[in-house]
Design a protein around this motif. Sequence first.
Motif, PDB file in Angstrom:
ATOM      1  N   LYS A   1     -15.933  44.447  89.215  1.00 61.98           N
ATOM      2  CA  LYS A   1     -15.467  44.318  90.602  1.00 61.98           C
ATOM      3  C   LYS A   1     -16.565  43.729  91.490  1.00 61.98           C
ATOM      4  CE  LYS A   1     -14.701  48.083  93.044  1.00 61.98           C
ATOM      5  NZ  LYS A   1     -14.055  49.315  93.581  1.00 61.98           N
ATOM      6  N   GLU A   2     -17.789  44.178  91.278  1.00 61.78           N
ATOM      7  CA  GLU A   2     -18.909  43.687  92.072  1.00 61.78           C
ATOM      8  C   GLU A   2     -19.213  42.226  91.759  1.00 61.78           C
ATOM      9  OE1 GLU A   2     -23.692  44.599  92.564  1.00 61.78           O
ATOM     10  OE2 GLU A   2     -22.352  46.208  91.907  1.00 61.78           O
ATOM     11  N   THR A   3     -19.070  41.854  90.478  1.00 60.46           N
ATOM     12  CA  THR A   3     -19.411  40.499  90.046  1.00 60.46           C
ATOM     13  C   THR A   3     -18.336  39.475  90.396  1.00 60.46           C
ATOM     14  OG1 THR A   3     -20.696  41.406  88.206  1.00 60.46           O
ATOM     15  CG2 THR A   3     -20.060  39.078  88.052  1.00 60.46           C
ATOM     16  N   PHE A   4     -17.060  39.852  90.214  1.00 55.36           N
ATOM     17  CA  PHE A   4     -15.971  38.873  90.353  1.00 55.36           C
ATOM     18  C   PHE A   4     -15.097  39.076  91.583  1.00 55.36           C
ATOM     19  CE2 PHE A   4     -16.997  39.174  85.809  1.00 55.36           C
ATOM     20  CZ  PHE A   4     -17.277  37.845  85.538  1.00 55.36           C
ATOM     21  N   GLY A   5     -15.202  40.225  92.222  1.00 56.27           N
ATOM     22  CA  GLY A   5     -14.485  40.445  93.473  1.00 56.27           C
ATOM     23  C   GLY A   5     -13.034  40.852  93.306  1.00 56.27           C
ATOM     24  N   ALA A   6     -12.349  40.930  94.444  1.00 54.89           N
ATOM     25  CA  ALA A   6     -10.971  41.436  94.501  1.00 54.89           C
ATOM     26  C   ALA A   6      -9.975  40.535  93.773  1.00 54.89           C
ATOM     27  CB  ALA A   6     -10.540  41.613  95.951  1.00 54.89           C
ATOM     28  N   GLN A   7     -10.344  39.290  93.492  1.00 52.92           N
ATOM     29  CA  GLN A   7      -9.419  38.356  92.843  1.00 52.92           C
ATOM     30  C   GLN A   7      -9.026  38.796  91.438  1.00 52.92           C
ATOM     31  OE1 GLN A   7     -11.116  34.515  91.806  1.00 52.92           O
ATOM     32  NE2 GLN A   7     -13.186  35.369  91.713  1.00 52.92           N
ATOM     33  N   VAL A   8      -9.815  39.690  90.837  1.00 50.53           N
ATOM     34  CA  VAL A   8      -9.501  40.126  89.472  1.00 50.53           C
ATOM     35  C   VAL A   8      -8.901  41.529  89.442  1.00 50.53           C
ATOM     36  CG1 VAL A   8     -11.296  38.652  88.474  1.00 50.53           C
ATOM     37  CG2 VAL A   8     -11.834  41.039  89.034  1.00 50.53           C
ATOM     38  N   LEU A   9      -8.473  42.006  90.616  1.00 55.17           N
ATOM     39  CA  LEU A   9      -7.872  43.332  90.685  1.00 55.17           C
ATOM     40  C   LEU A   9      -6.367  43.233  90.910  1.00 55.17           C
ATOM     41  CD1 LEU A   9     -10.440  45.268  92.912  1.00 55.17           C
ATOM     42  CD2 LEU A   9     -10.385  45.056  90.410  1.00 55.17           C
ATOM     43  N   ALA A  10      -5.625  44.140  90.276  1.00 58.17           N
ATOM     44  CA  ALA A  10      -4.181  44.223  90.476  1.00 58.17           C
ATOM     45  C   ALA A  10      -3.904  44.987  91.776  1.00 58.17           C
ATOM     46  CB  ALA A  10      -3.532  44.933  89.295  1.00 58.17           C
ATOM     47  N   GLU A  11      -2.644  45.005  92.177  1.00 61.04           N
ATOM     48  CA  GLU A  11      -2.271  45.677  93.419  1.00 61.04           C
ATOM     49  C   GLU A  11      -2.593  47.161  93.403  1.00 61.04           C
ATOM     50  OE1 GLU A  11       1.735  44.980  94.565  1.00 61.04           O
ATOM     51  OE2 GLU A  11       1.501  42.804  94.749  1.00 61.04           O
ATOM     52  N   ASP A  12      -2.519  47.776  92.225  1.00 60.48           N
ATOM     53  CA  ASP A  12      -2.800  49.214  92.140  1.00 60.48           C
ATOM     54  C   ASP A  12      -4.293  49.516  92.015  1.00 60.48           C
ATOM     55  OD1 ASP A  12      -3.377  48.409  89.570  1.00 60.48           O
ATOM     56  OD2 ASP A  12      -1.943  49.735  88.576  1.00 60.48           O
TER      57      ASP A  12
ATOM     58  N   ILE B   1     -21.611  42.397  80.771  1.00 59.84           N
ATOM     59  CA  ILE B   1     -21.125  43.694  81.262  1.00 59.84           C
ATOM     60  C   ILE B   1     -20.431  44.467  80.142  1.00 59.84           C
ATOM     61  CG2 ILE B   1     -19.452  44.819  82.793  1.00 59.84           C
ATOM     62  CD1 ILE B   1     -19.909  42.438  84.749  1.00 59.84           C
ATOM     63  N   VAL B   2     -19.528  43.791  79.447  1.00 59.08           N
ATOM     64  CA  VAL B   2     -18.645  44.475  78.500  1.00 59.08           C
ATOM     65  C   VAL B   2     -19.309  44.777  77.157  1.00 59.08           C
ATOM     66  CG1 VAL B   2     -16.486  44.302  77.210  1.00 59.08           C
ATOM     67  CG2 VAL B   2     -16.585  43.540  79.590  1.00 59.08           C
TER      68      VAL B   2
END
Length: 213
Positions: free
Chosen positions: A61-72, A97-98
């Motif tokens: 989330k910190e690296t790629f931002g909100a664009q990689v998050l779903a609505e939930d 990271i992974v």
Amino acid sequence: MSQEKVSTTGMPVIVGLTGGIASGKSTVSAYFAKLGVTIIDADLIAREVVEPGTEGFEAIKETFGAQVLAEDGSLDRKALGAVIFNDVEKRSQLNAIVHPAVATRMLELAQAAGNKGSRWVIYDAALLVENGAQHWLPEIIVVSASTASQLQRIMQRDELSADEASARINSQLPLQDKVKVATHVIDNDGTLEHTWDQTKRIFEELTDRYGTP
């Protein structure tokens, strides 16, 4: 990302299991599980280490931002895939990271099996050879199949054309390159019974060498 040290007291031998797309790795993994071997699944771990609330999720989330998050608020894997697909630098950031988180969790699960008495476990991972695991794992089992078999299986399973199926195969490291570094090869071009017989033979060899899984 910080990693906790994993105790190696009683750590079982970790046996790698890999193959190519539609080579039959999942079938062989299920056979080993049927024989009583603890299976550590890299795909399942990779999902686990990026669940909301984990260090991996927060780092993504910190690296790629909100664009990689779903609505939930969970990770939108499709969106993340689109971000890294043609961007080598971003893909490297994600791997940084992974991969360490997956490795740490894999060792934790292996240790837990060892604590229960397992002398060896199987680490089931599609990208085992691509990630260089043959340099630190004492045993690598590769499930092999002919390109013709892979094509037929992909076309039937995923309802793809021959060209689409070929593209899937060609996007991966050639299966013969994995076979070259294998300590055991299972030929999955024949019957399921033949695959089972090979799996059982390797199981018996590893049990003779290392003890009860």
